[in-house]
Write an enzyme that holds these catalytic residues in place. Sequence first.
Site, short mmCIF file in Angstrom:
data_model
loop_
_atom_site.label_atom_id
_atom_site.label_comp_id
_atom_site.label_asym_id
_atom_site.label_seq_id
_atom_site.Cartn_x
_atom_site.Cartn_y
_atom_site.Cartn_z
N THR A 278 0.85 -1.18 0.00
CA THR A 278 0.00 0.00 0.00
C THR A 278 0.89 1.23 0.00
O THR A 278 2.11 1.13 -0.09
CB THR A 278 -0.98 -0.03 1.19
N LYS A 282 3.88 1.47 -3.81
CA LYS A 282 3.39 0.71 -4.96
C LYS A 282 4.23 0.91 -6.22
O LYS A 282 4.52 -0.05 -6.94
CB LYS A 282 1.93 1.06 -5.24
N ASP A 318 -5.50 -4.31 -7.57
CA ASP A 318 -6.34 -3.13 -7.39
C ASP A 318 -7.12 -2.80 -8.66
O ASP A 318 -8.20 -2.19 -8.60
CB ASP A 318 -5.49 -1.91 -7.01
N GLY A 341 -6.23 12.83 -6.93
CA GLY A 341 -5.00 12.22 -6.42
C GLY A 341 -4.05 11.84 -7.52
O GLY A 341 -4.44 11.68 -8.69
N GLY A 343 -1.28 9.44 -6.63
CA GLY A 343 -0.48 8.34 -6.11
C GLY A 343 -0.73 7.03 -6.85
O GLY A 343 -1.32 7.00 -7.95
N GLU A 368 4.05 19.00 -10.49
CA GLU A 368 5.02 18.04 -11.02
C GLU A 368 4.41 16.64 -11.13
O GLU A 368 4.71 15.89 -12.08
CB GLU A 368 6.29 18.02 -10.17
N TYR A 428 -11.27 2.94 2.76
CA TYR A 428 -12.25 2.02 3.34
C TYR A 428 -12.25 2.01 4.87
O TYR A 428 -13.01 1.26 5.49
CB TYR A 428 -12.02 0.60 2.81
N GLY A 449 -15.23 2.13 -0.44
CA GLY A 449 -13.93 1.51 -0.71
C GLY A 449 -13.86 0.06 -0.27
O GLY A 449 -13.01 -0.69 -0.76
#
Length: 484
Positions: A278, A282, A318, A341, A343, A368, A428, A449
Amino acid sequence: MTEICVPLSPRTTTECCHRMETLASRCDLFEIRADAFEETPDLCQILHQASRPIIWTHRNPQEGGRPNPRQPGRLEEYRRALELGARWIDVEWKSGLAKELTAFRESLVLSLHDFNTTPGDLLQSVSKMVQEPCAVVKIVTQINRTEHLLKLVEAAHWLKNMNKRFVVAGMGDDGTAIRVLSPLLDCEWTYAALDVPTASGQLTKADLELYRFGALHPGTRLFAVIGNPIAHSRSPWFHNSAYREMGLNAVYVAIRVDDLDTYLKLSGRLGILGWSVTLPWKAEMARMCVLQDSASRLSGVVNTVRREGERFLGWNTDWSGFIEPLRKRRPVSGLRVCVLGTGGGARTAVAALLSEGAHVTVLGRRPEALQVFARDFSAQTGLLADATPASGDVIVNATSVGMSPDDGSMPVSTALLERFKIAYDLVYTPPLTMFLHAAQQLGLQTIPGWEMFVQQAAEQVKIFTGSAPPSQWLNAQLVLGVRC
């Protein structure tokens, strides 16, 4: 077999005897913290009434003991406890008392405690400790970093190779994994706080049940979840529950990782066969893996790793975990989706949506990071600060905003939220985030989630063990899991 030791810090002899009677059926031995007594303990009564073996400990204040006027006489107290039937006496290595107890070396636990950190020279200290007259070496240190876990595991392996009986334990939340894995390391016992904890990180009744502690042994298969933070993760609950349902000799623990290279060394020392990944690891983990599915190759991230010899094999479960709950509600092709997001979770969501024919806009805080998205994906990008005019069919929160313990936060305003029809939160914990609650108040359809979590975790179980959880049990988790 690693025993369960319950430490007691009673104030009186009567309290000590009562607590031993109450807890005896749930443990293998007791540690009596003599320094906690507010009166002179009646050793004869305590040891006569004990229905479990006793470790008698009179800790000095320098290593966490409570100051009391009986400290100068603890050497004689140790001798008396052994004469009356105590199995062990626990003496601090740094106190020098071990030399005074040579005659009792077969009952002597020589201990080292550090309540602040795990010393860099831990192995050197351990090598000196084994030269003292003792039966068991005990090391208990504070775990603040991944490196500390590695040092403690290396100390355990060194002691085992020296054919020395030992106990190792980590203090703090990050030390829980080592305590759970005591049977895999061949520790003599571990400490469980079944009523009042005497040190941070001690296992609870719930821990013992979740990890099936009594069934663990050096042959148990080991899996993990890594991340930073990691305390919020429900993966240990899901995977261990699945292993129980499937009758597998396996255990799954959470490890907070602040340095990935150090973790990979730790995984080798512990023999971890596979791990879930997580945030924030990742993408970096993907660069170290032989990618096994198109989802990991297209997204550039992995959330599932299996060790195969010297290689790390990577998957991204995922992907299906994210897309399936959305598919159940709407055809994905043609949907206008706004992803919040930048990530690893966002990369997976964007790649999956684009592959299904959705039109995607990515909103983030860092220019960026948005430039990287614009380079890697055919998606529009924009800053959250400039997102007021944004609208569409689905808004996806792929940030950690709103995740416990920061569960009072939202990634966007309700003014932006009301411009969409479906709100999908990848967070979640808690099950109903502020993001989803606000969406429900506005009349939006919501996707929690938890649905994604269950879907991707079930695939991980199959990758790790070769077998999938029973579908009936899995469906029950979708219905009941949020409340567990």
